[in-house]
Design an enzyme around this catalytic site. Structure first.
Site, PDB file in Angstrom:
ATOM      1  N   VAL A 135       1.060  -1.147   0.051  1.00 43.69           N
ATOM      2  CA  VAL A 135      -0.186  -0.336  -0.335  1.00 43.69           C
ATOM      3  C   VAL A 135       1.245   1.544   0.020  1.00 43.69           C
ATOM      4  CG1 VAL A 135      -1.539   1.480   1.240  1.00 43.69           C
ATOM      5  CG2 VAL A 135      -2.126  -1.060   1.105  1.00 43.69           C
TER       6      VAL A 135
ATOM      7  N   CYS B  23      10.587  -1.609  -7.508  1.00 40.57           N
ATOM      8  CA  CYS B  23       8.892  -1.812  -6.742  1.00 40.57           C
ATOM      9  C   CYS B  23       8.024  -0.909  -6.943  1.00 40.57           C
ATOM     10  CB  CYS B  23       9.378  -1.194  -5.300  1.00 40.57           C
ATOM     11  SG  CYS B  23      10.829  -2.338  -4.306  1.00 40.57           S
TER      12      CYS B  23
HETATM   13  C1  UDX Z   1      10.448   3.203  -3.635  1.00 37.17           C
HETATM   14  C2  UDX Z   1      10.367   3.261  -2.315  1.00 37.17           C
HETATM   15  O1  UDX Z   1       9.718   5.006  -2.006  1.00 37.17           O
HETATM   16  C3  UDX Z   1      10.597   2.691  -0.947  1.00 37.17           C
HETATM   17  O2  UDX Z   1       9.809   2.906   0.293  1.00 37.17           O
HETATM   18  C4  UDX Z   1      11.061   1.265  -1.368  1.00 37.17           C
HETATM   19  O3  UDX Z   1      11.036   0.859  -0.342  1.00 37.17           O
HETATM   20  C5  UDX Z   1      11.046   1.081  -2.383  1.00 37.17           C
HETATM   21  O4  UDX Z   1      10.486   1.797  -3.636  1.00 37.17           O
HETATM   22  P1  UDX Z   1      13.100   3.492  -4.331  1.00 37.17           P
HETATM   23  O5  UDX Z   1      12.322   2.607  -5.640  1.00 37.17           O
HETATM   24  O6  UDX Z   1      14.079   2.708  -4.524  1.00 37.17           O
HETATM   25  O7  UDX Z   1      12.234   3.662  -3.989  1.00 37.17           O
HETATM   26  O8  UDX Z   1      12.727   4.738  -5.185  1.00 37.17           O
HETATM   27  P2  UDX Z   1      11.906   6.327  -5.231  1.00 37.17           P
HETATM   28  O9  UDX Z   1      12.642   6.855  -4.553  1.00 37.17           O
HETATM   29  O10 UDX Z   1      10.515   5.870  -4.407  1.00 37.17           O
HETATM   30  O11 UDX Z   1      11.572   6.644  -6.614  1.00 37.17           O
HETATM   31  C6  UDX Z   1      10.627   5.235  -7.696  1.00 37.17           C
HETATM   32  C7  UDX Z   1      10.364   6.185  -8.985  1.00 37.17           C
HETATM   33  O12 UDX Z   1       9.155   7.272  -8.792  1.00 37.17           O
HETATM   34  C8  UDX Z   1      11.845   6.981  -9.640  1.00 37.17           C
HETATM   35  O13 UDX Z   1      11.837   6.398 -11.161  1.00 37.17           O
HETATM   36  C9  UDX Z   1      11.570   8.391  -9.177  1.00 37.17           C
HETATM   37  O14 UDX Z   1      12.223   9.766 -10.483  1.00 37.17           O
HETATM   38  C10 UDX Z   1      10.169   8.123  -9.709  1.00 37.17           C
HETATM   39  N1  UDX Z   1       9.807   9.916  -9.258  1.00 37.17           N
HETATM   40  C11 UDX Z   1       9.803   9.793  -7.296  1.00 37.17           C
HETATM   41  C12 UDX Z   1       9.143  11.040  -9.428  1.00 37.17           C
HETATM   42  O15 UDX Z   1       8.369  10.650 -11.001  1.00 37.17           O
HETATM   43  N2  UDX Z   1       9.135  11.816  -9.063  1.00 37.17           N
HETATM   44  C13 UDX Z   1       8.092  11.871  -7.793  1.00 37.17           C
HETATM   45  O16 UDX Z   1       7.907  13.072  -6.923  1.00 37.17           O
HETATM   46  C14 UDX Z   1       9.035  10.942  -7.085  1.00 37.17           C
END
Ligand code: UDX
Ligand code: ADP
Length: 474
Positions: free
Chosen positions: A225, A279
């Site tokens: 979630v 993830c």
């Molecule tokens: C995520 C969750 O944040 C973390 O809690 C979980 O354990 C694993 O999955 P992660 O995938 O490592 O972490 O990176 P995250 O910072 O969440 O970014 C995920 C994706 O969303 C990236 O491609 C990032 O560039 C994108 N993103 C994130 C956006 O495009 N806009 C945003 O505002 C935030």
């Protein structure tokens, strides 16, 4: 001062030395000097890398933590059986990709690696163990794993769920100062004791009120979630970015105005070319599959839309490039800056760059890729898989460059797919001089100074920003 019961002599083993297991266990070793932590993996190459100066994953601050503990209370090994036998607590942090074939293909998690690890534990464990799910798993995994362990094993196992919330690129600070630690277990006496033992490990550095003890299903579901909600925010702002482009609004201004509502908050509202990472998509698809299997198609459909919107955003970005370049990119050179799914990591899993590149290849563009951290072989693996081509075929369309300037030389367009800081520091006058005219910038992360770029002469497209009058949208 909170007192922590001494855990002198406690032995922890972690099966899986990847992005989750490596950093998490290194932090435990750093914070719990009296606890022995051993990380094991079937890949000897990975273990060798962990034992070298060239760690197998790039993560800011990780090297310092590893070198502070390695050889003292932190060990990396391929001797999985010995580590299992010695350990009191066994974390399982193996990969759980989305299933590619069979029932639930494209949605459910492939638990092959998890089950193999569990069967190994059952086979070799002689003394009671606490087995901790660390990998992202679908809910009810603990139940299935418990059945495997108790069916095949010869001792007592308490299975706990302890999902990891670290984000790549900020793993060390996330682990050092987590918003919360979640531990789910059986609520009987033995389960409670196991949860307390694990909670005591984290209590070495995490305040007790941030360590949440729940039933096992709540813990497993919370992880799915949390990631679905985060991804949903990104897809929501990306959906609004399309409205901004159509209406003349600026998505960053909208995100700021909306995010200042304390009920909404400012984080995860950065419009982009699309989210990636191991993830988000996997967890949403897991949730979708779960809802479908529970006979909840409306709920499944609701969350599935988050993934559809992400696909739409990537396609929309490619569409802007093609339309911007007068409806064809065939034979044109496009510099693709960034291949990792976000900055400060070398990880490319589900990276938007892969889909952008695949689509450009389908349009027969010449793509010149530069990323500061991604290994070359990884790019070839990702593209051969995504394009269903062999490497030689992919190489007809793609070249890998040692720096951004080389990638941009003679290019018709530069497309920014990862928000690496160094892309902001480029000498854009020099870049402009080397590019084919008219020179286009497609900023998929909204990190560049668009006004300055336009002054230099670039035609600029940025996500969710008022459209450049010079940009063809036909
Ligand atoms: C995520 C969750 O944040 C973390 O809690 C979980 O354990 C694993 O999955 P992660 O995938 O490592 O972490 O990176 P995250 O910072 O969440 O970014 C995920 C994706 O969303 C990236 O491609 C990032 O560039 C994108 N993103 C994130 C956006 O495009 N806009 C945003 O505002 C935030
Ligand atoms: P994550 O991002 O979830 O940490 P990774 O792919 O980075 O995923 O890491 C998972 C690690 O688990 C890999 O290094 C892989 O070799 C290892 N692994 C998978 N199955 C087993 C197993 N049965 N025993 C030991 N290690 C395993």
């Amino acid at each position: 001062m909170v007192s922590i019961p001494s855990q002198d002599g406690l032995k922890i083993c972690c099966i899986g030395a990847g992005y989750v297991g490596g950093p998490t266990m290194s932090m435990i070793a750093l914070k719990c000097p009296e606890v022995q932590v051993k990380i094991v993996d079937i890949s000897a190459a990975r273990i060798d890398a962990w034992n070298s100066d060239n760690l197998p994953i790039y993560e800011p601050g990780l090297h310092k933590v590893v070198t502070a503990c390695r050889g003292k209370n932190l060990f990396f090994s391929t001797d999985i059986d010995e580590a299992i036998q010695e350990a009191d607590i066994i974390f399982v942090a193996v990969n759980t990709p989305t299933k590619k074939v069979g029932i639930g293909a494209g949605r459910a998690s492939d638990l092959t690696y998890w089950e193999l690890a569990a069967r190994r534990i059952a086979q070799v464990a002689e003394t009671p163990k606490i087995v901790v799910e660390k990998s992202t798993v679908p809910i009810k995994t603990a139940e299935a794993i418990s059945a495997v362990l108790h069916g095949a094993g010869k001792t007592r196992f308490d299975v706990l769920s302890n999902p990891e919330f670290l984000a790549e690129g900020t793993a060390i600070t996330d682990l050092d100062n987590p918003d919360r630690v979640l531990i789910g277990g059986q609520l009987d006496e033995s389960g409670q004791k196991a949860m307390d033992t694990l909670a005591d490990v984290y209590a070495h550095w995490v305040p007790r009120d941030r360590i949440l003890l729940t039933n096992v299903w709540s813990s497993e579901l919370s992880k799915l979630v949390a990631n679905s909600f985060l991804a949903q925010r990104v897809s929501s702002i990306n959906a609004i970015s399309a409205v901004c482009e159509a209406s003349g609004a600026d998505v960053d201004e909208v995100a700021r105005a909306v995010g200042m509502d304390t009920r909404i908050g400012p984080k995860f509202l950065k419009a982009s070319v699309g989210f990636g990472g191991s993830c988000f998509q996997k967890d949403i698809l897991n949730l979708v599959y779960l809802c479908e299997s529970f006979g909840l198609p409306e709920v499944a459909h609701y969350f599935h839309q988050v993934v559809h919107m992400n696909d739409y955003q990537k396609e929309r970005f490619v569409g802007r490039i093609i339309h911007g370049l007068y409806n064809t990119v065939t034979g044109k050179k496009i510099a693709l800056l960034g291949f990792a799914f976000k900055k400060d990591t070398g990880d490319t899993r589900e990276s938007a760059s892969i889909d952008v590149c695949r689509r450009l290849i389908e349009e027969k563009a010449q793509v010149a890729i530069y990323d500061p951290k991604v290994e070359e072989e990884q790019v070839w693996m990702d593209l051969t898989y995504a394009c269903k081509m062999d490497k030689t075929e992919v190489q007809k369309y793609v070249t890998l460059c040692p720096d951004a300037l080389t990638a941009c030389k003679d290019a018709h367009a530069m497309a920014v797919a990862t928000e690496w800081d160094e892309f902001k520091e480029l000498d854009f006058h020099q870049v402009y001089d080397t590019m084919t005219k008219p020179s286009f910038v497609f900023d998929g992360r909204n990190i560049l100074d668009h006004a300055t770029l336009r002054e230099i002469g670039f035609v600029v497209y940025a996500i969710g920003k008022p459209l450049d009058p010079k940009l063809s949208t036909a």
